[in-house]
Scaffold this active site. Structure first.
Site, PDB file in Angstrom:
ATOM      1  N   TYR A  80      53.465  37.037  40.084  1.00 45.07           N
ATOM      2  CA  TYR A  80      53.245  38.466  40.397  1.00 45.07           C
ATOM      3  C   TYR A  80      51.852  38.966  40.000  1.00 45.07           C
ATOM      4  O   TYR A  80      51.117  38.279  39.302  1.00 45.07           O
ATOM      5  CB  TYR A  80      54.370  39.353  39.884  1.00 45.07           C
ATOM      6  CG  TYR A  80      54.695  39.445  38.409  1.00 45.07           C
ATOM      7  CD1 TYR A  80      53.839  39.044  37.411  1.00 45.07           C
ATOM      8  CD2 TYR A  80      55.915  40.011  38.030  1.00 45.07           C
ATOM      9  CE1 TYR A  80      54.178  39.185  36.073  1.00 45.07           C
ATOM     10  CE2 TYR A  80      56.272  40.154  36.697  1.00 45.07           C
ATOM     11  CZ  TYR A  80      55.396  39.739  35.729  1.00 45.07           C
ATOM     12  OH  TYR A  80      55.734  39.887  34.425  1.00 45.07           O
ATOM     13  N   GLU A  81      51.525  40.124  40.547  1.00 40.77           N
ATOM     14  CA  GLU A  81      50.182  40.732  40.416  1.00 40.77           C
ATOM     15  C   GLU A  81      49.077  39.763  40.844  1.00 40.77           C
ATOM     16  O   GLU A  81      48.000  39.710  40.250  1.00 40.77           O
ATOM     17  CB  GLU A  81      49.972  41.317  39.010  1.00 40.77           C
ATOM     18  CG  GLU A  81      50.960  42.451  38.765  1.00 40.77           C
ATOM     19  CD  GLU A  81      50.585  43.427  37.688  1.00 40.77           C
ATOM     20  OE1 GLU A  81      49.391  43.539  37.358  1.00 40.77           O
ATOM     21  OE2 GLU A  81      51.501  44.113  37.180  1.00 40.77           O
ATOM     22  N   GLY A  82      49.383  38.985  41.878  1.00 43.32           N
ATOM     23  CA  GLY A  82      48.427  38.000  42.413  1.00 43.32           C
ATOM     24  C   GLY A  82      48.735  36.631  41.847  1.00 43.32           C
ATOM     25  O   GLY A  82      48.628  36.418  40.642  1.00 43.32           O
TER      26      GLY A  82
END
Ligand code: CAA
Length: 380
Positions: free
Chosen positions: A362-364
């Site tokens: 998550y978040e890239g």
């Protein structure tokens, strides 16, 4: 260069550590097993001022620096990564975005209760068909004069159920591609919003993750953040701060696993001695310690750059990618050091290993971080 923490930073670190050890530890395994949202613990986060740590006191925040923030996230993630992500999303993706880019009315109305911890926020960028490829937003925000009409689906949204305030990224002018994207503040109780079921995840089970469907949701015009078309840049600038929080979360997960593995290695005996005395184990611990230290330095550097208003795009991507991949390696070794005991629930390390996995996604993802780092290396 100063490697010392200030007294205030140490106090915040200690407060986070005490909270994690005294309160989170006692029911973390049960909440993970039952996928139960930590309602009482989130209230305590608010009391500690940990939900709007970097927001200025003028808007009911803690006015703390990013170093204090990452020290707190690390201590909490050591014990309970679900609580750490609830905190990180609220602080970095939601409060930071509003604090930096919201107008005065938006700050008074939305940032204050978020920073104070009266309500939680969520950040809605990912979609069923737009995760890493974030410019391809299918959610639309049609300009209807006094309001925007929001239609579409968002996926994998942390805090989706517990939050009252959403920051939603949506496409207003498809012909302009990412230059037509906007960011909006949306109240969750607006008619037309429907949540999917709680996702049945591998780890971080007690943080709530849902898809969110929008059908003809009216969003007041004044809830758009920034100029028309600013939404994609907004999302990228917010995410690069978010990634420092997730890097610190990964660091905390790894440190928690390392502490447990070290303690176990000093107690458990095989072949007539504690397993820490076997070089096979001692060298594993040594490798784990070096990796953790590297990740810590990358996190601190990224936080320091942010606190000093310097560019953080590459530093936060490096911290996130390295810390997340490192957390996966370190937690895997912690399970290995525990042998069969590592594979059962009661020693916590299997949970930490499951939690580490999500930090690479998550978040890239780690691969997205490598895109960001390599593009910056090669751009001239
Ligand atoms: N700051 C400011 N602007 C930026 C920027 C940054 N850090 N990064 C990119 N931009 C701008 C670019 O300058 C470009 O603008 P112009 O066209 O005006 O020059 C525009 O944004 C598009 O950039 P790219 O051409 O680099 O876009 P791309 O399609 O190649 O994608 C990417 C780049 C880095 C892969 C990006 O899409 C990305 O970060 N993807 C991952 C998304 C992500 O992290 N999702 C996580 C979801 S949130 C979440 O997980 C929350 C949760 O609940 C826990």
């Amino acid at each position: 260069m100063d490697f010392e923490f200030t007294e205030e930073q140490l106090m915040i670190q200690q407060a986070a550590k005490d909270f994690a050890q005294r309160e989170l530890l006692q029911d973390v395994q049960e909440r993970d097993a039952n996928a139960e949202f930590p309602t009482q613990h989130v209230k305590k986060l608010a009391e500690l001022g940990f939900l709007g740590m970097m927001v200025s006191p003028e808007y009911d925040g803690g006015g703390m620096d990013s170093i204090s923030y990452i020290l707190a996230v690390e201590e909490i993630a050591k014990i309970d990564a679900s609580v750490a992500v609830i905190m990180s999303v609220n602080n970095s993706l939601v409060c930071y975005g509003l604090n930096r880019f919201g107008n005065e009315e938006q700050k008074q109305k939305y940032l204050k209760p978020l920073a104070h911890g009266e309500v939680l926020g969520a950040f809605l960028l990912s979609e069923p068909e737009a995760g890493s490829d974030a410019t391809h937003q299918h959610t639309t925000a049609e300009d209807k004069g006094v309001f925007y009409l929001l239609n579409g689906t968002k996926n994998w949204i942390t805090n989706a159920n517990s939050a009252s305030i959403y920051i939603v990224i949506a496409q207003t002018h498809p012909e302009k591609h990412h230059h037509g994207i906007n960011a909006f503040i949306v109240e969750k109780n607006t008619p037309g919003i429907l949540l999917g079921p709680h996702e049945n995840k591998m780890g971080m089970c007690s943080s709530d993750t849902h898809s969110v469907m929008f059908t003809d949701v009216k969003v007041p015009k004044e809830n758009r953040i920034g100029e028309d078309g600013f939404g994609f840049k907004f999302a990228m600038m917010v995410l690069e701060v978010g990634r420092i929080g997730i890097a610190s979360q990964a660091l905390g997960i790894a440190s928690g696993a390392f502490e447990r593995a070290t303690a176990y290695a000093k107690e458990r005996k095989t072949f007539g001695t504690e397993i820490a005395n076997h070089q096979a184990i001692a060298f594993k611990l040594s490798d784990m310690a070096v990796k953790i230290e590297n990740a810590r330095n990358l996190c601190l550097k990224a936080a320091w750059l942010k606190d000093n208003n310097k560019p953080i795009t590459v530093a936060s991507a490096m911290a996130k990618q390295y810390a997340a991949d490192m957390a996966m390696e370190v937690t895997t070794e912690a399970v290995q050091i525990h042998g069969g005991y590592g594979y059962v629930k009661e020693y916590h390390v299997e949970r930490l290993m499951r939690e580490a996995k999500l930090t690479q996604i998550y978040e890239g993802t780690s691969e997205v971080q490598k895109i960001i780092i390599s593009r910056n290396l090669l751009k001239n």
